[in-house]
Scaffold this active site. Structure first.
Site, PDB file in Angstrom:
ATOM      1  N   LYS A  15      23.654  40.691  50.570  1.00 35.81           N
ATOM      2  CA  LYS A  15      24.590  41.253  49.576  1.00 35.81           C
ATOM      3  C   LYS A  15      24.951  40.177  48.534  1.00 35.81           C
ATOM      4  O   LYS A  15      24.093  39.379  48.185  1.00 35.81           O
ATOM      5  CB  LYS A  15      25.812  41.833  50.285  1.00 35.81           C
ATOM      6  CG  LYS A  15      25.395  42.787  51.420  1.00 35.81           C
ATOM      7  CD  LYS A  15      26.491  43.619  51.955  1.00 35.81           C
ATOM      8  CE  LYS A  15      25.936  44.510  53.066  1.00 35.81           C
ATOM      9  NZ  LYS A  15      26.908  45.431  53.618  1.00 35.81           N
ATOM     10  N   HIS A  98      20.680  51.416  48.908  1.00 34.98           N
ATOM     11  CA  HIS A  98      21.773  51.008  49.796  1.00 34.98           C
ATOM     12  C   HIS A  98      23.043  51.795  49.448  1.00 34.98           C
ATOM     13  O   HIS A  98      23.300  52.065  48.267  1.00 34.98           O
ATOM     14  CB  HIS A  98      22.031  49.503  49.670  1.00 34.98           C
ATOM     15  CG  HIS A  98      22.940  48.998  50.746  1.00 34.98           C
ATOM     16  ND1 HIS A  98      24.298  49.136  50.671  1.00 34.98           N
ATOM     17  CD2 HIS A  98      22.677  48.420  51.931  1.00 34.98           C
ATOM     18  CE1 HIS A  98      24.838  48.638  51.780  1.00 34.98           C
ATOM     19  NE2 HIS A  98      23.874  48.196  52.559  1.00 34.98           N
TER      20      HIS A  98
HETATM   21  P1  PGA Z   1      26.844  45.203  58.006  1.00 37.82           P
HETATM   22  O1  PGA Z   1      25.978  45.692  56.749  1.00 37.82           O
HETATM   23  O2  PGA Z   1      25.853  44.708  59.039  1.00 37.82           O
HETATM   24  O3  PGA Z   1      27.707  44.104  57.468  1.00 37.82           O
HETATM   25  O4  PGA Z   1      27.614  46.377  58.490  1.00 37.82           O
HETATM   26  C1  PGA Z   1      24.768  46.370  56.923  1.00 37.82           C
HETATM   27  C2  PGA Z   1      24.216  46.754  55.573  1.00 37.82           C
HETATM   28  O5  PGA Z   1      25.006  47.091  54.678  1.00 37.82           O
HETATM   29  O6  PGA Z   1      22.993  46.748  55.359  1.00 37.82           O
END
Ligand code: PGA
Length: 256
Positions: A15, A98
């Site tokens: 991210k 996403h």
């Molecule tokens: P998370 O995110 O493992 O922090 O829940 C997963 C993603 O958004 O791909």
């Protein structure tokens, strides 16, 4: 169902995290921990880290991905990055659709499909995200939502091209919330998505398609989730930012 027919892939989704020196340090920490992995290992990083990541993974078993791409080849699209720009760098994977893109940046099934098309045309492998919101789950339309998102994204994708697509089932309510789907819930929807693929491309293609689970997967719950017959790896957000946690998930995927 025969899990042996498909390869599990653990992909980190960083991210909007990590500067270039931080990215280099994290990848260097991950490399020795996952070198014996018996599954695919990928890090999807911010655009600004791609070159650093590609340099850092040279000669290792780690693949590099971007977190999105635009559908046009070039032009007046300020701040966007095309699939061709990624491919030229040597980037192998790209996350498309996403839920954070759908939710915060108004991406629709139509633009997701265009991005998938552009990525495939440039030879990239796609990690296609689908998943329901909490409200949709409570209304009992999880399957319908996942079917629509999957079918729309794959519109115009040939059976041969399907081999370059990984699907990530990510219930929106489980992303970054610490609320993981139970292993049964994850397996149930992953299995359902496989039946959607079977309807579109046939049983054999569906059996060979890697379908990940994503949403608060971590070092503790990974083994149970990855043990499920229809869960072929994971898309990992938070836990992918810590090398030992990410490596533990890779290890769990390697033994299933
Ligand atoms: P998370 O995110 O493992 O922090 O829940 C997963 C993603 O958004 O791909």
């Amino acid at each position: 169902m025969n899990k042996a027919k498909r390869r599990a892939v653990i992909a980190g989704n960083w991210k909007m995290n990590k500067t270039r020196p931080e990215a280099k340090a994290l990848i260097e920490e991950i490399i020795p921990l996952v070198k014996d992995a018996d599954c695919g290992v990928v890090v999807c990083v911010p655009y600004t880290n791609l070159e650093t990541a590609l340099e850092a993974v040279k000669g290792t078993n780690i693949g590099v991905g971007a977190e999105n791409c635009h559908w046009e080849k070039s032009g007046a699209f300020t701040a966007e990055i095309s699939a061709g720009m990624l491919a030229e760098m040597g980037v192998e994977y790209v996350i498309i659709g996403h839920s954070e893109r759908r939710q915060y940046f108004a991406e629709s099934d139509v633009t997701v499909n265009r991005r998938v098309r552009a990525a495939l045309d440039e030879g990239l492998k796609v990690i296609l995200c689908v998943g329901e919101t909490l409200e949709q789950r409570e209304h009992g339309i999880t399957e319908r939502v996942c079917a629509i998102q999957t079918k729309a994204a794959l519109e115009g994708v040939t059976a041969k091209e399907l081999a370059s697509i990984i699907i990530a089932y990510e219930p929106v309510w489980a992303i970054g919330t610490g609320k993981t789907a139970t292993s049964e819930q994850a397996n149930e929807v992953n299995h359902y998505i496989r039946t959607v693929i079977a309807d579109l491309y046939g049983e054999e293609a569906a059996e060979g398609t890697t379908i990940q689970y994503g949403g608060s997967m971590n070092a503790k719950n990974a083994e149970e989730l990855l043990d499920q017959v229809d869960v072929d790896g994971g898309l990992i957000g938070g836990a992918s930012l810590k090398a030992p946690d990410f490596a533990a998930i890779v290890k769990a995927a390697s033994r299933t």
